[in-house]
Design a protein around this motif. Structure first.
Motif: not given
Length: 72
Positions: A15, A17-20, A26
């Motif tokens: 997984v 980060s949702s901020y990527s 990443c």
């Protein structure tokens, strides 16, 4: 920390980060069967993997949260 190309025999769920963003720069993380963590570069999913024991990874995250790694 120990570099490896194969952290275990079972497939890992990677997984990021949702901020990527979608730029491909990443770091992905996976939980290891022993509770540790594995990290890899999303641009090179078949490349090297760094593995950390759970206590090592937790100490790193705590240090990052506490500002122990200032940006230059």
């Amino acid at each position: 920390m120990k570099p490896t190309t194969q952290p275990g025999s079972s497939p890992l769920k990677w997984v990021k980060s949702s901020y990527s963003g979608n730029n491909g720069n990443c770091v992905e993380v996976a939980v290891l069967p022993d509770g540790g963590r594995a990290l890899r570069d999303s641009k090179d999913p078949s490349g090297p993997v760094l593995t950390f024991a759970a206590d090592e990874f937790n100490a790193f995250v705590a240090g990052a949260v506490d500002g122990e790694f200032p940006q230059a």
